[in-house]
Design a protein around this motif. Sequence first.
Motif, PDB file in Angstrom:
ATOM      1  N   UNK A 289      26.785  51.864  37.729  1.00  0.00           N
ATOM      2  CA  UNK A 289      27.658  52.978  37.368  1.00  0.00           C
ATOM      3  C   UNK A 289      26.983  53.828  36.295  1.00  0.00           C
ATOM      4  N   UNK A 290      27.103  55.140  36.442  1.00  0.00           N
ATOM      5  CA  UNK A 290      26.625  56.092  35.435  1.00  0.00           C
ATOM      6  C   UNK A 290      27.806  56.936  35.011  1.00  0.00           C
ATOM      7  N   UNK A 291      28.047  57.001  33.728  1.00  0.00           N
ATOM      8  CA  UNK A 291      29.158  57.786  33.201  1.00  0.00           C
ATOM      9  C   UNK A 291      28.664  58.617  32.024  1.00  0.00           C
ATOM     10  N   UNK A 292      29.520  59.501  31.518  1.00  0.00           N
ATOM     11  CA  UNK A 292      29.090  60.398  30.456  1.00  0.00           C
ATOM     12  C   UNK A 292      30.223  60.693  29.492  1.00  0.00           C
ATOM     13  N   UNK A 293      29.840  60.979  28.263  1.00  0.00           N
ATOM     14  CA  UNK A 293      30.764  61.505  27.262  1.00  0.00           C
ATOM     15  C   UNK A 293      30.135  62.759  26.654  1.00  0.00           C
ATOM     16  N   UNK A 294      30.998  63.699  26.249  1.00  0.00           N
ATOM     17  CA  UNK A 294      30.543  65.019  25.788  1.00  0.00           C
ATOM     18  C   UNK A 294      31.348  65.424  24.567  1.00  0.00           C
ATOM     19  N   UNK A 295      30.691  66.079  23.646  1.00  0.00           N
ATOM     20  CA  UNK A 295      31.407  66.579  22.484  1.00  0.00           C
ATOM     21  C   UNK A 295      30.608  67.675  21.799  1.00  0.00           C
TER      22      UNK A 295
ATOM     23  N   UNK B 206      23.947  48.955  29.555  1.00  0.00           N
ATOM     24  CA  UNK B 206      24.845  47.825  29.333  1.00  0.00           C
ATOM     25  C   UNK B 206      24.890  46.956  30.588  1.00  0.00           C
ATOM     26  N   UNK B 207      24.904  45.642  30.393  1.00  0.00           N
ATOM     27  CA  UNK B 207      24.995  44.709  31.518  1.00  0.00           C
ATOM     28  C   UNK B 207      26.445  44.449  31.876  1.00  0.00           C
ATOM     29  N   UNK B 208      27.176  45.491  32.089  1.00  0.00           N
ATOM     30  CA  UNK B 208      28.573  45.397  32.515  1.00  0.00           C
ATOM     31  C   UNK B 208      28.917  46.686  33.227  1.00  0.00           C
TER      32      UNK B 208
END
Length: 237
Positions: free
Chosen positions: A58-64, A44-46
């Motif tokens: 920025x690098x982020x993560x979601x888990x499920x 994403x360009x944001x």
Amino acid sequence: MRPSGRTLSDMRPVSIETGVTRHAEGSCLIRVGDTHVLCTATLEDRVPPFVKGSGLGWVTAEYGMLPRATNTRMRREAAAGKQGGRTVEIQRLIGRALRAGVDRVALGERQITIDCDVLQADGGTRCAAITGGWVALRLAVNRLMKAGDVITDPLVDPIAAVSCGIYAGQAVLDLDYPEDSEAGVDGNFVITGSGRLVEVQMSAEGSTFSRDQMTQLLDLAQKGVGELVAAQRAATA
């Protein structure tokens, strides 16, 4: 003897299949024994508000976990209206771990989100998510570089993770569920491809452990991560 018949220093079989989804900029299905995790990367360009204007990526993560990832059905967290504490803790761990291998200046002011969905769980889901998450991240960054959107490779070192523990009084590598559920000591090790430590989570569960045992576990973890990094590199070559 371990329940699986493995020796103390044996990993479960590891496979990483890439390009498993059509739309994500990077994706893989990682299998570590009977633990299977789908990892996707979204460009994403944001960036989040606290990063905006800094020039940093920025690098982020979601888990499920899917409801039948385990032997009994779990209620979807969306149905409960909120994420559980375990889920929040794990996805923060994944994000921290992956950012440790990223040059955020070279990445530029953009965000990459890594989604990790556990299809089947047999111990070590967070470790498999980190290891597969790096592969998805690598593939997404490759796309950025191919398009000329970044000039310098922002991924400075692979990141992988493995569990180790004291089972039946002995240090063992890569716990599966039967071992994890009975281990006297359980640990998760996040390590770079060059052998640098990113995060270590260790706790005694019913028994204490010595410094020598901790060293044994770390040695096993470094061996395991070495094998995982080789699998990552082979998958993204």
